[in-house]
Design an enzyme around this catalytic site. Structure first.
Site, PDB file in Angstrom:
ATOM      1  N   LYS A 192       0.817  -1.219   0.000  1.00 55.72           N
ATOM      2  CA  LYS A 192       0.000   0.000   0.000  1.00 55.72           C
ATOM      3  C   LYS A 192       0.842   1.257   0.000  1.00 55.72           C
ATOM      4  O   LYS A 192       0.394   2.299  -0.463  1.00 55.72           O
ATOM      5  CB  LYS A 192      -0.924   0.016   1.228  1.00 55.72           C
ATOM      6  N   LYS A 221      -5.034  -7.877  -7.375  1.00 62.28           N
ATOM      7  CA  LYS A 221      -6.264  -8.205  -6.655  1.00 62.28           C
ATOM      8  C   LYS A 221      -7.374  -7.205  -7.003  1.00 62.28           C
ATOM      9  O   LYS A 221      -7.105  -6.015  -7.153  1.00 62.28           O
ATOM     10  CB  LYS A 221      -5.926  -8.138  -5.155  1.00 62.28           C
ATOM     11  N   LYS A 233     -11.305  -2.602  -3.601  1.00 60.70           N
ATOM     12  CA  LYS A 233     -12.305  -1.537  -3.528  1.00 60.70           C
ATOM     13  C   LYS A 233     -11.665  -0.158  -3.463  1.00 60.70           C
ATOM     14  O   LYS A 233     -12.338   0.827  -3.711  1.00 60.70           O
ATOM     15  CB  LYS A 233     -13.266  -1.787  -2.372  1.00 60.70           C
TER      16      LYS A 233
END
Ligand code: ATP
Ligand code: LTN
Length: 337
Positions: A123, A205, A208
């Site tokens: 991230k 992946k 969202k």
């Protein structure tokens, strides 16, 4: 012999899981996590949280966050989580979570543990120095969520397995020092569908929080928009509809989605599409997705905000009751009470 009801049994195992209200929930969240929670309610005592304090590890707009907390709760309900059976609650309304996280920061967690966490590395990329301390410490709050409830099993998607492993290490270290305060939980990951991939890049992946929303089918996408996204999804070279993750990763992902939402096994799909091409397959997959969304959204739209607030308040009370006892036990063990 009279069969003992699960709620009367002293051996009903405990499940805990949660989702962050940090974006529009998608079919990856549904297939990888929520759909297995629904099945597990039959056999376990379940606790499902809307983990809002995890969501703020990255910046959130307060108005949107407030709306998303309600939205995620409705999604749990529409998917079939039953508030009569399972506890549904908002993490920040039970302060024991953050308090235990602090204690576990001090006892049980090493900096070396957090440095290994791949989610943090993925991230933050090259921007580690400007990431929030909360994002770095995120797995400890997750450990505290799990350990407060004497959790046996944590059903999650593939990407969360490492965090549950860390939770196990933290529990063992704490127990080693202070005695058996925490049950050591196990992660459960679905055999198929634990990692639904992006529609535009099968090496990533479906997420969202991805900037490009064409990567994923949101549970609240209009059926027509979802249809377009499926038709535009990337496929691989060749034309045979076969499940081959190595050589046809995009198609393998679409087959998994079809199997999970259409309730037809992958090998059956391979047989059904023998001799047909990608075009027919995608058209039918789009129909399956549209049917699923229409059904899901009809249930979602029937739930009122007031109903959600009532369910969250009742869930808060039930969760607080369990969590506050465990926290008090821990406070005594470490000597602050
Ligand atoms: P984000 O991508 O915004 O970081 P997320 O989509 O991973 O978040 P979370 O709230 O972190 O969502 O995850 C909720 C649950 O859904 C977790 O159990 C996670 O493992 C699962 N999950 C998330 N994405 C997928 C996916 N693509 N396939 C299968 N399961 C998934
Ligand atoms: N980190 C998880 C969300 C989460 C969770 C939990 C999952 C927070 N606390 C406890 C299981 C158990 C994620 O899916 N990103």
């Amino acid at each position: 012999m009279i069969k003992q009801k699960k709620s009367e049994s002293s051996i009903a195992k405990i499940i805990f899981s949660g989702i962050q209200p940090s974006g529009n929930l998608n079919i990856g969240n549904y297939i990888g996590a929520i759909s297995q929670w629904v099945e597990m309610q039959k056999d376990y005592d379940c606790i499902f949280s809307i983990v809002d304090y995890h969501a703020i590890t990255v910046k959130q707009n307060p108005e949107i966050l407030r709306k998303r907390i309600i939205e995620v709760t409705k999604i749990y309900l529409a998917a079939g989580i039953d508030p009569q059976k399972s506890i549904i609650f908002q993490q920040s309304t039970v302060p024991a979570h953050t308090e235990l996280a602090w204690i576990l920061n001090c006892y049980g967690t090493h900096i070396a543990d957090l440095n290994k966490m791949t989610q943090f590395k993925d991230k933050t990329g090259d921007n580690k120095e400007s990431a929030s301390v909360g994002l770095y410490d995120y797995p400890v709050l997750m450990a505290s969520d799990i350990l407060l409830y004497g959790t046996d099993v944590v059903p999650v998607g593939e990407d969360q397995k490492q965090h549950v492993e860390l939770t196990r290490d933290i529990a063992r270290r704490f127990n080693g020092e202070f005695g058996p305060a925490f049950k050591v939980p196990t992660a459960v990951v679905r055999k198929e569908g634990a990692r639904i991939m992006s529609l535009l890049d099968p090496t990533k992946k479906m997420s969202k929080s991805d900037d490009n929303q064409n990567n994923c089918i949101s549970l609240l996408d209009s059926p027509e928009n979802a249809r377009k996204k499926i038709m535009r999804a990337v496929t691989d070279s060749g034309s045979d509809v076969v499940y081959d993750v190595e050589n046809k990763p995009a198609l393998a992902n679409l087959l998994t989605i079809y199997a999970q939402l259409g309730i037809r096994q992958v090998n059956r799909l391979e047989r059904d599409y023998a001799g047909k091409g990608y075009g027919d397959f995608k058209k039918d997959l789009a129909d399956v997705v549209v049917k699923f969304l229409e059904n899901f959204q009809a249930k979602y739209n029937a739930i009122s905000d007031d109903e959600v607030l009532e369910i969250l308040e009742s869930g808060r009370q039930r969760a607080e009751n369990i969590a506050s006892k465990k926290l008090e036990e821990v406070r005594k063990l470490i000597g602050v009470r």
